[in-house]
Scaffold this motif. Sequence first.
Motif, PDB file in Angstrom:
ATOM      1  N   ASP A  13      27.164  -8.626   7.130  1.00 31.08           N
ATOM      2  CA  ASP A  13      26.596  -7.750   6.144  1.00 31.08           C
ATOM      3  C   ASP A  13      25.353  -7.615   7.817  1.00 31.08           C
ATOM      4  OD1 ASP A  13      26.520  -7.398   4.088  1.00 31.08           O
ATOM      5  OD2 ASP A  13      25.782  -9.009   3.142  1.00 31.08           O
ATOM      6  N   TYR A  14      25.110  -8.634   8.777  1.00 32.90           N
ATOM      7  CA  TYR A  14      24.160  -8.793   9.732  1.00 32.90           C
ATOM      8  C   TYR A  14      25.001  -8.465  10.738  1.00 32.90           C
ATOM      9  CZ  TYR A  14      20.363 -11.306   7.746  1.00 32.90           C
ATOM     10  OH  TYR A  14      18.901 -11.488   7.002  1.00 32.90           O
ATOM     11  N   ARG A  15      26.352  -8.512  10.550  1.00 29.50           N
ATOM     12  CA  ARG A  15      27.215  -8.373  12.146  1.00 29.50           C
ATOM     13  C   ARG A  15      27.328  -6.653  11.768  1.00 29.50           C
ATOM     14  NH1 ARG A  15      32.046  -6.580  11.479  1.00 29.50           N
ATOM     15  NH2 ARG A  15      33.227  -6.851   9.504  1.00 29.50           N
ATOM     16  N   GLN A  16      27.590  -6.194  10.777  1.00 30.48           N
ATOM     17  CA  GLN A  16      28.013  -4.585  10.420  1.00 30.48           C
ATOM     18  C   GLN A  16      26.026  -4.192  10.959  1.00 30.48           C
ATOM     19  OE1 GLN A  16      29.333  -4.062   6.427  1.00 30.48           O
ATOM     20  NE2 GLN A  16      31.201  -3.621   7.504  1.00 30.48           N
ATOM     21  N   GLN A  17      25.038  -4.830  10.882  1.00 28.66           N
ATOM     22  CA  GLN A  17      23.900  -4.508  11.072  1.00 28.66           C
ATOM     23  C   GLN A  17      23.680  -4.110  12.341  1.00 28.66           C
ATOM     24  OE1 GLN A  17      20.937  -6.681   8.890  1.00 28.66           O
ATOM     25  NE2 GLN A  17      21.787  -5.588   7.079  1.00 28.66           N
ATOM     26  N   ALA A  18      24.155  -4.620  13.126  1.00 25.11           N
ATOM     27  CA  ALA A  18      24.697  -4.683  14.565  1.00 25.11           C
ATOM     28  C   ALA A  18      25.206  -4.244  15.538  1.00 25.11           C
ATOM     29  CB  ALA A  18      24.281  -7.010  14.950  1.00 25.11           C
ATOM     30  N   GLY A  19      26.108  -3.655  14.447  1.00 28.21           N
ATOM     31  CA  GLY A  19      26.985  -2.198  14.906  1.00 28.21           C
ATOM     32  C   GLY A  19      27.824  -2.920  15.392  1.00 28.21           C
ATOM     33  N   LEU A  20      28.120  -4.207  15.796  1.00 29.85           N
ATOM     34  CA  LEU A  20      29.415  -5.368  16.609  1.00 29.85           C
ATOM     35  C   LEU A  20      31.098  -5.299  15.228  1.00 29.85           C
ATOM     36  CD1 LEU A  20      27.663  -8.158  17.369  1.00 29.85           C
ATOM     37  CD2 LEU A  20      28.924  -6.093  19.022  1.00 29.85           C
ATOM     38  N   THR A  21      31.942  -5.110  15.687  1.00 27.62           N
ATOM     39  CA  THR A  21      32.684  -5.779  15.348  1.00 27.62           C
ATOM     40  C   THR A  21      33.377  -6.702  15.185  1.00 27.62           C
ATOM     41  OG1 THR A  21      34.763  -5.491  17.416  1.00 27.62           O
ATOM     42  CG2 THR A  21      34.501  -3.406  16.311  1.00 27.62           C
ATOM     43  N   GLN A  22      34.193  -7.155  14.451  1.00 26.63           N
ATOM     44  CA  GLN A  22      34.714  -8.401  14.127  1.00 26.63           C
ATOM     45  C   GLN A  22      35.503  -9.737  15.554  1.00 26.63           C
ATOM     46  OE1 GLN A  22      37.608  -9.347  11.148  1.00 26.63           O
ATOM     47  NE2 GLN A  22      36.477  -9.807   9.706  1.00 26.63           N
ATOM     48  N   LEU A  54      26.043 -18.224  16.151  1.00 30.86           N
ATOM     49  CA  LEU A  54      26.375 -16.853  15.154  1.00 30.86           C
ATOM     50  C   LEU A  54      25.053 -16.509  15.231  1.00 30.86           C
ATOM     51  CD1 LEU A  54      29.289 -17.785  12.818  1.00 30.86           C
ATOM     52  CD2 LEU A  54      29.535 -16.148  14.437  1.00 30.86           C
ATOM     53  N   ALA A  55      23.620 -17.200  15.097  1.00 32.20           N
ATOM     54  CA  ALA A  55      22.344 -16.527  14.573  1.00 32.20           C
ATOM     55  C   ALA A  55      21.930 -16.243  15.982  1.00 32.20           C
ATOM     56  CB  ALA A  55      21.764 -17.958  14.148  1.00 32.20           C
ATOM     57  N   ARG A  56      22.581 -17.209  16.508  1.00 25.42           N
ATOM     58  CA  ARG A  56      21.684 -16.471  18.495  1.00 25.42           C
ATOM     59  C   ARG A  56      22.480 -15.048  18.459  1.00 25.42           C
ATOM     60  NH1 ARG A  56      22.316 -20.598  22.848  1.00 25.42           N
ATOM     61  NH2 ARG A  56      20.122 -22.031  21.482  1.00 25.42           N
ATOM     62  N   ALA A  57      24.044 -14.899  18.212  1.00 27.11           N
ATOM     63  CA  ALA A  57      24.408 -13.837  19.230  1.00 27.11           C
ATOM     64  C   ALA A  57      24.010 -12.185  17.954  1.00 27.11           C
ATOM     65  CB  ALA A  57      25.786 -13.438  19.178  1.00 27.11           C
ATOM     66  N   LEU A  58      23.513 -12.899  16.995  1.00 31.28           N
ATOM     67  CA  LEU A  58      22.859 -12.227  15.801  1.00 31.28           C
ATOM     68  C   LEU A  58      21.671 -12.065  15.368  1.00 31.28           C
ATOM     69  CD1 LEU A  58      25.536 -11.807  13.322  1.00 31.28           C
ATOM     70  CD2 LEU A  58      25.451 -10.229  15.108  1.00 31.28           C
ATOM     71  N   ASP A  59      20.598 -12.292  17.001  1.00 35.41           N
ATOM     72  CA  ASP A  59      19.194 -12.577  16.517  1.00 35.41           C
ATOM     73  C   ASP A  59      18.279 -12.344  14.985  1.00 35.41           C
ATOM     74  OD1 ASP A  59      17.001 -12.683  18.016  1.00 35.41           O
ATOM     75  OD2 ASP A  59      16.626 -10.010  17.686  1.00 35.41           O
ATOM     76  N   CYS A  60      19.036 -13.741  14.643  1.00 35.94           N
ATOM     77  CA  CYS A  60      18.494 -14.317  13.132  1.00 35.94           C
ATOM     78  C   CYS A  60      18.789 -15.781  13.014  1.00 35.94           C
ATOM     79  CB  CYS A  60      19.287 -13.343  12.065  1.00 35.94           C
ATOM     80  SG  CYS A  60      21.326 -13.886  11.945  1.00 35.94           S
ATOM     81  N   ARG A  61      18.464 -16.272  12.140  1.00 35.68           N
ATOM     82  CA  ARG A  61      18.545 -17.183  11.988  1.00 35.68           C
ATOM     83  C   ARG A  61      19.424 -17.577  10.871  1.00 35.68           C
ATOM     84  NH1 ARG A  61      13.787 -18.795   7.686  1.00 35.68           N
ATOM     85  NH2 ARG A  61      15.100 -17.408   7.050  1.00 35.68           N
ATOM     86  N   VAL A  62      20.022 -19.148  11.215  1.00 27.97           N
ATOM     87  CA  VAL A  62      21.880 -19.927  10.797  1.00 27.97           C
ATOM     88  C   VAL A  62      20.935 -19.243   9.048  1.00 27.97           C
ATOM     89  CG1 VAL A  62      22.230 -21.769  10.019  1.00 27.97           C
ATOM     90  CG2 VAL A  62      21.714 -21.057  12.352  1.00 27.97           C
TER      91      VAL A  62
END
Length: 72
Positions: A13-22, A54-62
Amino acid sequence: MADHPDLISHLKDYRQQAGLTQAQLAKRVSVSRKTINTIENGVFVPTTVLALKLARALDCRVEDLFALRDEA
């Protein structure tokens, strides 16, 4: 799809919200696309270091990315 009995992952969910592919997320955290896929599908539980990256890359908390089943 396999599922870890104790962990819920919101990584997809967070990856898709960030507009990133795997593949794009994998490159940001220096792992393979397959690693991201297995985490998203509950097959692999990331290390603490990878979870923090991953949290850092997606600008969120673990805690935003992962939760224990009994806390959900």
